[in-house]
Scaffold this motif. Structure first.
Motif, short mmCIF file in Angstrom:
data_model
loop_
_atom_site.label_atom_id
_atom_site.label_comp_id
_atom_site.label_asym_id
_atom_site.label_seq_id
_atom_site.Cartn_x
_atom_site.Cartn_y
_atom_site.Cartn_z
N GLY A 152 -6.36 -3.31 12.58
CA GLY A 152 -6.73 -3.56 11.19
C GLY A 152 -5.60 -3.29 10.23
O GLY A 152 -4.43 -3.29 10.62
N GLN A 153 -5.96 -3.11 8.97
CA GLN A 153 -4.95 -2.91 7.94
C GLN A 153 -5.35 -1.77 7.02
O GLN A 153 -6.54 -1.56 6.77
CB GLN A 153 -4.83 -4.17 7.09
N ILE A 154 -4.33 -1.08 6.52
CA ILE A 154 -4.59 0.01 5.58
C ILE A 154 -5.01 -0.58 4.23
O ILE A 154 -4.38 -1.52 3.74
CB ILE A 154 -3.33 0.89 5.40
N GLU A 155 -6.08 -0.05 3.67
CA GLU A 155 -6.51 -0.53 2.36
C GLU A 155 -6.17 0.46 1.25
O GLU A 155 -5.82 0.05 0.16
CB GLU A 155 -8.02 -0.81 2.37
N ASP A 156 -6.25 1.73 1.58
CA ASP A 156 -5.92 2.71 0.55
C ASP A 156 -5.51 4.03 1.21
O ASP A 156 -5.95 4.34 2.31
CB ASP A 156 -7.12 2.94 -0.38
N MET A 157 -4.66 4.77 0.50
CA MET A 157 -4.27 6.10 0.99
C MET A 157 -4.30 7.06 -0.19
O MET A 157 -3.94 6.67 -1.31
CB MET A 157 -2.84 6.06 1.55
N ARG A 158 -4.74 8.30 0.05
CA ARG A 158 -4.66 9.31 -1.02
C ARG A 158 -4.50 10.68 -0.39
O ARG A 158 -5.01 10.94 0.72
CB ARG A 158 -5.89 9.25 -1.93
N ASP A 174 0.83 -1.21 0.00
CA ASP A 174 0.00 0.00 0.00
C ASP A 174 0.86 1.26 0.00
O ASP A 174 0.54 2.26 -0.64
CB ASP A 174 -0.99 -0.01 1.17
N LEU A 175 2.01 1.19 0.71
CA LEU A 175 2.91 2.34 0.75
C LEU A 175 3.56 2.57 -0.62
O LEU A 175 3.63 3.70 -1.11
CB LEU A 175 3.98 2.09 1.82
N GLN A 176 3.98 1.47 -1.24
CA GLN A 176 4.58 1.58 -2.57
C GLN A 176 3.58 2.15 -3.57
O GLN A 176 3.92 3.01 -4.39
CB GLN A 176 5.03 0.20 -3.05
N ARG A 177 2.34 1.66 -3.48
CA ARG A 177 1.29 2.09 -4.41
C ARG A 177 1.07 3.60 -4.26
O ARG A 177 1.00 4.34 -5.23
CB ARG A 177 0.00 1.32 -4.08
N TYR A 178 0.98 4.06 -3.01
CA TYR A 178 0.73 5.47 -2.73
C TYR A 178 1.84 6.34 -3.34
O TYR A 178 1.59 7.35 -3.98
CB TYR A 178 0.65 5.69 -1.22
N ARG A 179 3.07 5.88 -3.13
CA ARG A 179 4.19 6.68 -3.62
C ARG A 179 4.24 6.72 -5.14
O ARG A 179 4.53 7.76 -5.73
CB ARG A 179 5.50 6.12 -3.07
N GLN A 180 3.97 5.59 -5.75
CA GLN A 180 3.98 5.55 -7.21
C GLN A 180 2.88 6.42 -7.79
O GLN A 180 3.08 7.17 -8.74
CB GLN A 180 3.80 4.11 -7.70
N ARG A 181 1.72 6.33 -7.17
CA ARG A 181 0.56 7.03 -7.74
C ARG A 181 0.63 8.54 -7.51
O ARG A 181 0.31 9.32 -8.37
CB ARG A 181 -0.71 6.46 -7.10
N TYR A 182 1.08 8.95 -6.31
CA TYR A 182 0.98 10.38 -5.96
C TYR A 182 2.34 11.07 -5.85
O TYR A 182 2.40 12.26 -5.57
CB TYR A 182 0.19 10.54 -4.66
N ASP A 183 3.40 10.33 -6.01
CA ASP A 183 4.74 10.89 -5.95
C ASP A 183 4.95 11.72 -4.67
O ASP A 183 5.58 12.77 -4.68
CB ASP A 183 5.00 11.75 -7.20
N VAL A 242 3.79 10.29 3.78
CA VAL A 242 3.74 8.86 4.12
C VAL A 242 5.19 8.37 4.13
O VAL A 242 5.83 8.31 3.08
CB VAL A 242 2.89 8.07 3.11
N VAL A 243 5.70 8.09 5.30
CA VAL A 243 7.13 7.75 5.41
C VAL A 243 7.31 6.40 6.10
O VAL A 243 6.44 5.95 6.85
CB VAL A 243 7.91 8.82 6.21
N ASN A 244 8.42 5.78 5.82
CA ASN A 244 8.81 4.60 6.58
C ASN A 244 9.80 5.05 7.65
O ASN A 244 10.66 5.90 7.40
CB ASN A 244 9.46 3.54 5.68
N ALA A 245 9.67 4.49 8.85
CA ALA A 245 10.47 4.97 9.97
C ALA A 245 11.96 4.74 9.79
O ALA A 245 12.77 5.36 10.47
CB ALA A 245 9.99 4.32 11.26
#
Lengths: 509, 145
Positions: free
Chosen positions: A370-376, A216-225, A230-233
């Protein structure tokens, strides 16, 4: 630790002594092939590369056992053995003044673990280790203490004399026995593009193959640059804390390990010390409500979402019952045991417990399962859709800090991929490099041996590989195996004691 | 400490002989035994022998209790406190006349001898032991593999 900057520099100016297509495609090289390619050859019996703490403790053990500096070369792009480790601890909120998650007796600068860090630190800590973990929490050393002690030991064993700067590109077997380790020296440091180190033994200690982010993190970064909200610690993310300082905000923290603990501490410390109004939502994928485990003999403590454990494995993997038990397992049985004692966990620390209890009480720290399903991105914020135990939820946050520490596949590391493809190395039951009990990289023997230690060997007959003491245990197993082959004397009581005394007096060896 | 059962037993015997033996040799003449030196040595070495032999049995119990710990470790404090039940049992055996070759031991002398020996062995096991025996701690306390 990517090769790319060096590779880019070299792409501009072709230089002699480079790899040829024939070399790249051939599994076993002859001396003649290197001569034809114009790659100079340096002879040394033992080569270790990676050059981090894994290389350092192995060289330390060998030097103490009596191996001269001339018989060892450390091939590394790092300036000091702790450089890479310190980078990771610093970005994940453990600067030099903060405490690591490591036992008092696990000292990369001291193979005996005596005197321990706690003894060196002073009487207050003696009392702590005397009562731990029953009446006090586990003592852990400050990061800075570990680094300065390593620095002292580095000079004591004349480590810098053995270091050759550069990036290792590959290791190949040599026709007639031994190995070639191909080094790419820094621009201008050598007349040829590559140098080959011809040795009977090679030690691979390249550390973590790389970070892997959740889909989900990779998807967010690819889609929205967007790499800021949204960062990894494990990445630098100081800007998140700075932004919260400028204006109040809400943060989503994901993960149940020690990095999540440290990030929460940082957020709450900032609340307390800088008077911020940060709201924290903490997302657990697996919520641990209490003690858990398959039987009364293997039940790990837990509460409030967290699984609690002093160190990253149950302590006895570093020498006791679990070490002995794991050593005898293989295949699926081993994978099952890894799973049983694995799982994300964090240590019990009073300050963390106090902060989170206060947050729950005052309402600024909330837990979601729970789990993240989508971010925008939505304006300045990030909108997160999560599937939770309470059904689908939608929330907006100033930042999402992902504290899941996934490691990339070993194939992501170029040298490890090359070992798998050309040198006979294989994978263990959990998919990393398959090593034996003496840390020999199985399948690569060639009139000499390749050894590997550290994170890349997780899943082997010894579990605690990616820890200070685990690296030292590997070093000892490797040194003992080298002793059986006549390279070094096994460290016995007499030499061990006299060498310890030299350590105490900081006598250079 | 992170002992295995075999490591516990080996370390126990080794330290009581190598550390406890010389210590007993040194301390016995100054203990308030109320007996001559020969009889005193007989008594203190009997205590050391009984502590060692019974200790092997105690280790079975301690190892069993260790199984309830998730970490399968044996905290430093436990290593010291187990001296209390072990010492009491040895005392009762001597005081009760169960040790066939012994005529009993003086109370104060026993307490001094037992506690100092236990403390010394515990201290050595928690640090200095690792100096000559660099393999010992990663082998679960085993000296012989």
């Amino acid at each position: 630790m990517s090769e790319s900057p060096i590779a880019q520099q070299h792409a501009r100016t072709p230089r002699p002594g480079d790899l040829t297509d024939r070399l790249v495609a051939t599994d076993v090289w002859t001396d003649q092939m290197l001569a034809e390619a114009g790659i100079p050859v340096v002879d040394v019996p033992f080569v270790t590369f990676g050059g981090g703490i894994g290389s350092f403790v192995t060289v330390d053990y060998l030097r103490i056992s009596g191996v001269p500096t001339s018989a060892i070369r450390v091939l590394t792009p790092l300036r000091t053995p702790w450089e890479s480790y310190e980078y990771l601890t610093t970005v994940s909120q453990i600067p030099r003044s903060e405490r690591l998650r490591s036992d008092s007796q696990s000292r990369p600068d001291n193979i005996w673990g005596f005197p321990s860090y706690a003894i060196a630190e002073g009487p207050k800590q003696w009392w702590n280790v005397f009562l731990e973990p029953i009446f006090t929490r586990y003592y852990t050393p400050r990061a800075g203490h570990a680094f300065t002690a390593m620095e002292r030991e580095m000079h004591r064993i004349r480590y810098p004399e053995m270091v050759v700067p550069g990036q290792v590109r590959m290791v190949r077997r040599r026709a007639g026995g031994g190995y070639f380790t191909i080094l790419t020296p820094p621009e201008g440091a050598a007349p040829t593009r590559r140098i080959a180190y011809r040795s009977q033994w090679v030690h691979v200690a390249v550390g973590y193959p790389g970070l892997k982010f959740l889909p989900d993190l990779q998807r967010y970064r690819q889609r929205y640059d967007d790499f800021a909200r949204v960062v990894n610690a494990y990445e630098p993310h100081e800007h998140v804390y700075e932004r919260l300082h400028r204006r109040p905000g809400t943060v989503l923290v994901r993960g149940g390990g020690i990095v999540a603990s440290r990030v929460l501490q940082r957020l709450i410390d900032d609340r307390d010390q800088r008077g911020l109004q940060t709201q924290v939502v903490h997302l657990f994928r697996t919520y641990v409500a209490g003690a858990h485990g398959p039987s009364v003999f293997s039940r790990r403590p837990g509460a409030d979402g967290w699984a609690y454990q002093g160190f990253n494995y149950p302590k006895s993997v570093w020498g006791g019952q679990l070490k002995q038990r794991m050593r005898r397992t293989s295949g699926e049985e081993r994978a099952r045991l890894y799973k049983e004692m694995g799982g994300t966990n964090t240590p019990l620390r009073d300050d963390w417990l106090e902060q989170l209890a206060r947050g729950r009480r005052e309402g600024w720290y909330r837990v979601v399962i729970g789990q993240i399903e989508d971010m925008r991105p939505v304006g300045d914020l990030v909108e997160v859709a999560a599937g939770t135990d309470q059904g689908p939820q939608l929330g907006t946050f100033d930042a999402v800090i992902d504290c899941t520490g996934l490691e990339a596949d070993i194939r992501e590391h170029r040298v490890l991929a090359d070992l798998l493809d050309h040198s006979g190395a294989g994978r263990n039951p959990v998919g990393r490099l398959d090593v034996g009990t003496d840390f020999e990289l199985l399948g690569t023997r060639n009139g000499g041996k390749i050894y590997a230690s550290g994170s890349a060997t997780l899943g082997g007959p010894f579990p605690g590989v990616d820890t200070f003491f685990g690296l030292q245990i590997a070093a000892q197993e490797i040194a003992d195996d080298l002793a059986r082959q006549g390279f070094v004397q096994r460290l016995g009581p007499g030499r061990s004691t006299s060498q310890w005394w030299k350590w105490v007096r900081n006598t250079q060896i | 400490m992170l002992p295995t059962l075999s490591g516990r037993i080996q370390t126990r015997i080794f330290l009581l002989v190598v550390v406890g033996g010389p210590w007993t040799l040194i301390i016995t003449p100054v203990l308030p035994t109320g007996a001559d030196v020969g009889a005193s040595y007989g008594a203190t070495f009997s205590v050391l022998l009984v502590t060692t032999v019974l200790g092997v049995l105690w280790e079975l119990l301690w190892h069993g209790l260790q199984q309830f710990r998730w970490e399968k470790d044996w905290p430093t404090l436990f290593g010291l406190l187990t001296g209390i039940p072990e010492g009491l049992l040895v005392w009762f055996l001597f005081a009760g006349g169960v040790v066939p070759w012994s005529d009993g031991v003086a109370g104060a002398a026993f307490v001094l001898h037992f506690t100092t020996t236990w403390l010394l062995v515990w201290l050595v096991a928690n640090g200095p032991m690792r100096v000559p025996f660099v393999h010992w701690r990663i082998n679960g306390g085993r000296l012989v593999p």
